[in-house]
Design a protein around this motif. Sequence first.
Motif, PDB file in Angstrom:
ATOM      1  N   LEU A  54      31.712 -36.559  17.488  1.00 34.35           N
ATOM      2  CA  LEU A  54      30.867 -37.315  18.414  1.00 34.35           C
ATOM      3  C   LEU A  54      30.945 -38.812  18.118  1.00 34.35           C
ATOM      4  O   LEU A  54      31.241 -39.210  16.982  1.00 34.35           O
ATOM      5  CB  LEU A  54      29.411 -36.862  18.291  1.00 34.35           C
ATOM      6  N   PRO A  55      30.689 -39.653  19.119  1.00 35.45           N
ATOM      7  CA  PRO A  55      30.644 -41.102  18.867  1.00 35.45           C
ATOM      8  C   PRO A  55      29.562 -41.419  17.834  1.00 35.45           C
ATOM      9  O   PRO A  55      28.488 -40.814  17.850  1.00 35.45           O
ATOM     10  CB  PRO A  55      30.278 -41.690  20.234  1.00 35.45           C
ATOM     11  N   GLN A  56      29.846 -42.365  16.948  1.00 38.23           N
ATOM     12  CA  GLN A  56      28.875 -42.720  15.914  1.00 38.23           C
ATOM     13  C   GLN A  56      27.892 -43.756  16.468  1.00 38.23           C
ATOM     14  O   GLN A  56      27.873 -44.915  16.053  1.00 38.23           O
ATOM     15  CB  GLN A  56      29.592 -43.219  14.669  1.00 38.23           C
ATOM     16  N   HIS A  57      27.076 -43.305  17.398  1.00 39.85           N
ATOM     17  CA  HIS A  57      26.077 -44.162  18.033  1.00 39.85           C
ATOM     18  C   HIS A  57      24.700 -43.903  17.435  1.00 39.85           C
ATOM     19  O   HIS A  57      24.376 -42.773  17.071  1.00 39.85           O
ATOM     20  CB  HIS A  57      26.014 -43.885  19.540  1.00 39.85           C
ATOM     21  N   SER A  58      23.897 -44.954  17.361  1.00 35.83           N
ATOM     22  CA  SER A  58      22.510 -44.803  16.936  1.00 35.83           C
ATOM     23  C   SER A  58      21.674 -44.321  18.118  1.00 35.83           C
ATOM     24  O   SER A  58      22.045 -44.506  19.281  1.00 35.83           O
ATOM     25  CB  SER A  58      21.959 -46.143  16.428  1.00 35.83           C
ATOM     26  N   ARG A  76      21.390 -40.934  25.427  1.00 28.29           N
ATOM     27  CA  ARG A  76      21.853 -40.933  24.036  1.00 28.29           C
ATOM     28  C   ARG A  76      21.437 -39.650  23.311  1.00 28.29           C
ATOM     29  O   ARG A  76      22.221 -39.102  22.512  1.00 28.29           O
ATOM     30  CB  ARG A  76      21.305 -42.161  23.310  1.00 28.29           C
ATOM     31  N   ILE A  77      20.234 -39.150  23.592  1.00 28.59           N
ATOM     32  CA  ILE A  77      19.797 -37.885  22.996  1.00 28.59           C
ATOM     33  C   ILE A  77      20.722 -36.755  23.437  1.00 28.59           C
ATOM     34  O   ILE A  77      21.135 -35.902  22.638  1.00 28.59           O
ATOM     35  CB  ILE A  77      18.344 -37.566  23.393  1.00 28.59           C
ATOM     36  N   LEU A  78      21.064 -36.741  24.726  1.00 27.77           N
ATOM     37  CA  LEU A  78      21.966 -35.704  25.239  1.00 27.77           C
ATOM     38  C   LEU A  78      23.348 -35.813  24.599  1.00 27.77           C
ATOM     39  O   LEU A  78      23.967 -34.801  24.259  1.00 27.77           O
ATOM     40  CB  LEU A  78      22.084 -35.822  26.764  1.00 27.77           C
ATOM     41  N   GLU A  79      23.822 -37.040  24.440  1.00 28.59           N
ATOM     42  CA  GLU A  79      25.138 -37.255  23.837  1.00 28.59           C
ATOM     43  C   GLU A  79      25.179 -36.737  22.404  1.00 28.59           C
ATOM     44  O   GLU A  79      26.183 -36.166  21.962  1.00 28.59           O
ATOM     45  CB  GLU A  79      25.464 -38.750  23.850  1.00 28.59           C
ATOM     46  N   GLN A  80      24.083 -36.943  21.669  1.00 32.04           N
ATOM     47  CA  GLN A  80      24.052 -36.615  20.247  1.00 32.04           C
ATOM     48  C   GLN A  80      23.296 -35.320  19.948  1.00 32.04           C
ATOM     49  O   GLN A  80      22.957 -35.056  18.789  1.00 32.04           O
ATOM     50  CB  GLN A  80      23.391 -37.779  19.482  1.00 32.04           C
TER      51      GLN A  80
END
Length: 206
Positions: A54-58, A76-80
């Motif tokens: 996964l992308p290393q996003h905060s 962002r919650i869905l992405e992570q």
Amino acid sequence: MTSLLTGGRLISGLQDQKQKTDRTLGVCRTITAAFSHSWHRRRELKKKQVGSGLPQHSLIADCATRWGSKQAMIERILEQAQAIRQVLADERRSGISLTWQDTDVLQAINAALKPVSAFTDILSGENCVSGSSVLPILKLCSEDILAASDDDVPLTKAIKAGIMGKLEAKYKNDDVRNLLRKSTFLDARYRGRYETDDASLAEIKT
């Protein structure tokens, strides 16, 4: 000229479904705060992101005064989601969880808010006049962006309808509508294409 798609209009459409969305949005805020306040969780999140590809996003927290932040938080919650679940699964005592039901609700909300979120920043800018774009954008929303799709779940359809209803009510006043017609007619990009039947044209020219 007031922007067409302000964050407040989008969120007011969401609040019409408050009973169905409050709990899930609360879960999002709890998760975001839990990771924001713990360096250990943030470190573990990065490990899980790498392991899951996964992308290393905060994570992103929503803010009442920042337009589009609620949709950004949800996306962002869905992405992570996969990495978040893995971290929380290792901390059973935390009592925090992101269920599949929560994910379904978030996907329904995001499907309604994401298509119009881009317009919020564009039409809320202070450096350009956007009054002439209101009617064209309103038409685009009603016929395309906020139109119910066969793929939409009931919650998505309800949120879209709520947003569209708020927008139509905002520009229903005859004086406001006439001003918008004139602005649109005078804009070379739209002249003669929006609400310019014979009666409207005669009214505009006078």
